[in-house]
Design a protein around this motif. Sequence first.
Motif, PDB file in Angstrom:
ATOM      1  N   THR A  64     -35.148   1.929 101.444  1.00 52.37           N
ATOM      2  CA  THR A  64     -35.088   1.341 100.092  1.00 52.37           C
ATOM      3  C   THR A  64     -33.752   0.639  99.876  1.00 52.37           C
ATOM      4  O   THR A  64     -33.694  -0.481  99.348  1.00 52.37           O
ATOM      5  CB  THR A  64     -35.283   2.436  99.027  1.00 52.37           C
ATOM      6  N   GLN A  65     -32.668   1.279 100.279  1.00 50.87           N
ATOM      7  CA  GLN A  65     -31.339   0.689 100.140  1.00 50.87           C
ATOM      8  C   GLN A  65     -31.186  -0.544 101.033  1.00 50.87           C
ATOM      9  O   GLN A  65     -30.552  -1.540 100.641  1.00 50.87           O
ATOM     10  CB  GLN A  65     -30.271   1.722 100.500  1.00 50.87           C
ATOM     11  N   LEU A  66     -31.763  -0.492 102.221  1.00 46.52           N
ATOM     12  CA  LEU A  66     -31.687  -1.621 103.137  1.00 46.52           C
ATOM     13  C   LEU A  66     -32.391  -2.835 102.551  1.00 46.52           C
ATOM     14  O   LEU A  66     -31.883  -3.970 102.625  1.00 46.52           O
ATOM     15  CB  LEU A  66     -32.293  -1.248 104.490  1.00 46.52           C
ATOM     16  N   GLU A  67     -33.537  -2.617 101.960  1.00 47.79           N
ATOM     17  CA  GLU A  67     -34.273  -3.733 101.365  1.00 47.79           C
ATOM     18  C   GLU A  67     -33.488  -4.328 100.201  1.00 47.79           C
ATOM     19  O   GLU A  67     -33.423  -5.562 100.051  1.00 47.79           O
ATOM     20  CB  GLU A  67     -35.647  -3.261 100.885  1.00 47.79           C
ATOM     21  N   ALA A  68     -32.874  -3.466  99.390  1.00 47.41           N
ATOM     22  CA  ALA A  68     -32.088  -3.952  98.248  1.00 47.41           C
ATOM     23  C   ALA A  68     -30.877  -4.749  98.728  1.00 47.41           C
ATOM     24  O   ALA A  68     -30.564  -5.818  98.176  1.00 47.41           O
ATOM     25  CB  ALA A  68     -31.640  -2.776  97.386  1.00 47.41           C
ATOM     26  N   ALA A  69     -30.181  -4.247  99.740  1.00 48.40           N
ATOM     27  CA  ALA A  69     -29.009  -4.945 100.260  1.00 48.40           C
ATOM     28  C   ALA A  69     -29.390  -6.279 100.887  1.00 48.40           C
ATOM     29  O   ALA A  69     -28.684  -7.284 100.728  1.00 48.40           O
ATOM     30  CB  ALA A  69     -28.286  -4.070 101.285  1.00 48.40           C
ATOM     31  N   ASN A  70     -30.509  -6.308 101.579  1.00 50.36           N
ATOM     32  CA  ASN A  70     -30.955  -7.545 102.214  1.00 50.36           C
ATOM     33  C   ASN A  70     -31.345  -8.590 101.168  1.00 50.36           C
ATOM     34  O   ASN A  70     -31.006  -9.777 101.285  1.00 50.36           O
ATOM     35  CB  ASN A  70     -32.142  -7.259 103.129  1.00 50.36           C
ATOM     36  N   GLN A 106     -22.417  -7.395 101.045  1.00 49.36           N
ATOM     37  CA  GLN A 106     -23.820  -7.048 101.260  1.00 49.36           C
ATOM     38  C   GLN A 106     -24.176  -7.074 102.746  1.00 49.36           C
ATOM     39  O   GLN A 106     -24.995  -6.265 103.206  1.00 49.36           O
ATOM     40  CB  GLN A 106     -24.725  -8.004 100.479  1.00 49.36           C
ATOM     41  N   ASP A 107     -23.580  -7.991 103.482  1.00 52.32           N
ATOM     42  CA  ASP A 107     -23.839  -8.045 104.927  1.00 52.32           C
ATOM     43  C   ASP A 107     -23.322  -6.783 105.606  1.00 52.32           C
ATOM     44  O   ASP A 107     -23.984  -6.208 106.480  1.00 52.32           O
ATOM     45  CB  ASP A 107     -23.167  -9.287 105.519  1.00 52.32           C
ATOM     46  N   SER A 108     -22.130  -6.351 105.197  1.00 49.95           N
ATOM     47  CA  SER A 108     -21.578  -5.109 105.758  1.00 49.95           C
ATOM     48  C   SER A 108     -22.451  -3.913 105.404  1.00 49.95           C
ATOM     49  O   SER A 108     -22.668  -3.017 106.232  1.00 49.95           O
ATOM     50  CB  SER A 108     -20.152  -4.884 105.237  1.00 49.95           C
ATOM     51  N   GLU A 109     -22.966  -3.898 104.184  1.00 51.01           N
ATOM     52  CA  GLU A 109     -23.799  -2.776 103.735  1.00 51.01           C
ATOM     53  C   GLU A 109     -25.116  -2.725 104.508  1.00 51.01           C
ATOM     54  O   GLU A 109     -25.559  -1.654 104.940  1.00 51.01           O
ATOM     55  CB  GLU A 109     -24.062  -2.889 102.235  1.00 51.01           C
ATOM     56  N   ARG A 110     -25.753  -3.871 104.689  1.00 54.56           N
ATOM     57  CA  ARG A 110     -27.034  -3.830 105.411  1.00 54.56           C
ATOM     58  C   ARG A 110     -26.823  -3.496 106.885  1.00 54.56           C
ATOM     59  O   ARG A 110     -27.658  -2.826 107.493  1.00 54.56           O
ATOM     60  CB  ARG A 110     -27.797  -5.137 105.232  1.00 54.56           C
ATOM     61  N   ASP A 111     -25.695  -3.910 107.461  1.00 57.33           N
ATOM     62  CA  ASP A 111     -25.399  -3.534 108.843  1.00 57.33           C
ATOM     63  C   ASP A 111     -25.181  -2.026 108.956  1.00 57.33           C
ATOM     64  O   ASP A 111     -25.616  -1.387 109.928  1.00 57.33           O
ATOM     65  CB  ASP A 111     -24.151  -4.279 109.342  1.00 57.33           C
ATOM     66  N   ARG A 112     -24.511  -1.472 107.953  1.00 52.90           N
ATOM     67  CA  ARG A 112     -24.287  -0.020 107.950  1.00 52.90           C
ATOM     68  C   ARG A 112     -25.607   0.735 107.876  1.00 52.90           C
ATOM     69  O   ARG A 112     -25.827   1.717 108.597  1.00 52.90           O
ATOM     70  CB  ARG A 112     -23.392   0.354 106.764  1.00 52.90           C
ATOM     71  N   LEU A 113     -26.496   0.272 107.012  1.00 55.09           N
ATOM     72  CA  LEU A 113     -27.788   0.944 106.843  1.00 55.09           C
ATOM     73  C   LEU A 113     -28.660   0.797 108.089  1.00 55.09           C
ATOM     74  O   LEU A 113     -29.373   1.731 108.466  1.00 55.09           O
ATOM     75  CB  LEU A 113     -28.502   0.379 105.618  1.00 55.09           C
ATOM     76  N   LEU A 114     -28.595  -0.360 108.735  1.00 59.47           N
ATOM     77  CA  LEU A 114     -29.341  -0.543 109.982  1.00 59.47           C
ATOM     78  C   LEU A 114     -28.842   0.429 111.052  1.00 59.47           C
ATOM     79  O   LEU A 114     -29.648   1.062 111.755  1.00 59.47           O
ATOM     80  CB  LEU A 114     -29.191  -1.984 110.479  1.00 59.47           C
ATOM     81  N   SER A 115     -27.527   0.513 111.170  1.00 58.52           N
ATOM     82  CA  SER A 115     -26.958   1.433 112.162  1.00 58.52           C
ATOM     83  C   SER A 115     -27.368   2.866 111.874  1.00 58.52           C
ATOM     84  O   SER A 115     -27.709   3.633 112.796  1.00 58.52           O
ATOM     85  CB  SER A 115     -25.423   1.318 112.160  1.00 58.52           C
ATOM     86  N   LEU A 116     -27.354   3.238 110.608  1.00 54.42           N
ATOM     87  CA  LEU A 116     -27.761   4.588 110.222  1.00 54.42           C
ATOM     88  C   LEU A 116     -29.229   4.826 110.556  1.00 54.42           C
ATOM     89  O   LEU A 116     -29.602   5.915 111.059  1.00 54.42           O
ATOM     90  CB  LEU A 116     -27.506   4.783 108.727  1.00 54.42           C
TER      91      LEU A 116
END
Length: 283
Positions: free
Chosen positions: A158-164, A77-87
Amino acid sequence: MAVFMNYEGSYCGKYNNALHAAYHVAQYEVLDERATLNERVHISDEKKEEYHELIEELRERNKVAQASADTQETTAQDSERDRLLSLLFVLTASGLIALDDAVKAAAQLLDIALTPYKGIQSEQDDAETESIRGLLEDLKKEELQEAIELLKLTDILTQLEAANNAFAAAKTRRIRARHTRYLQLSTEEVRRETDNKLTELQDLIRASGIIASVTPDQQDTVTFVTQLMNDMNSVARNYKTAYNQSMAQKKAHEEGGDEPAPAPTTPPEEETPGEGTETQPVE
């Protein structure tokens, strides 16, 4: 005066947690193969289950020590939220050089809102969680909604909030699990209880054999006990050999030498009381 066989010492107290758990699993399997333990050697299903539960606790702690499911989940989940932040940051930055004036204006507006949050991917876990919450709260302001829609960032947010949220939930589970384990027995205490439980079962087995050996018409029980003890001794020998070989290999590696020959089954230390291989007299 008759004699009756004894158990071989395993030196399992010296094993690391993984080998220690595996040793007890192997001993339990020897017991579990017999269907008449209660009738033959006074080991009830309840006593056997107590031993099994201790072994399962050892195995669980060994798995936890290696990597918990929640640890793996938080990492993902940490990797996913970092990816979404970068995007999010990249798409906003791309809008700043767009040819469409409306897109450029929207990107400029969002860039101002995002500036305080740039670089939060490198923050400590909990700090990043709170920073993302602040970012998402700021981007929910009414004056930014048109810009977000124009840059097509709604799904990303929306995805960022879910991952966080998923990261925070998994982190909470890890903390609670760690606290629960802290309140329980230590791993060393569980190891000791497991060793003691095996000793208790082995004492019952040997005592049953001793009594049968001086009781008429009990040769079947003597044979049963002898075979059972032989099988348990075989497990002890195998794991003692594995331990000695691992220690010899470790020593050779530290000294930079060649791989040693297989180590003998008996360590150089003296046998501890109750772990000898000799037979003992029976009155």
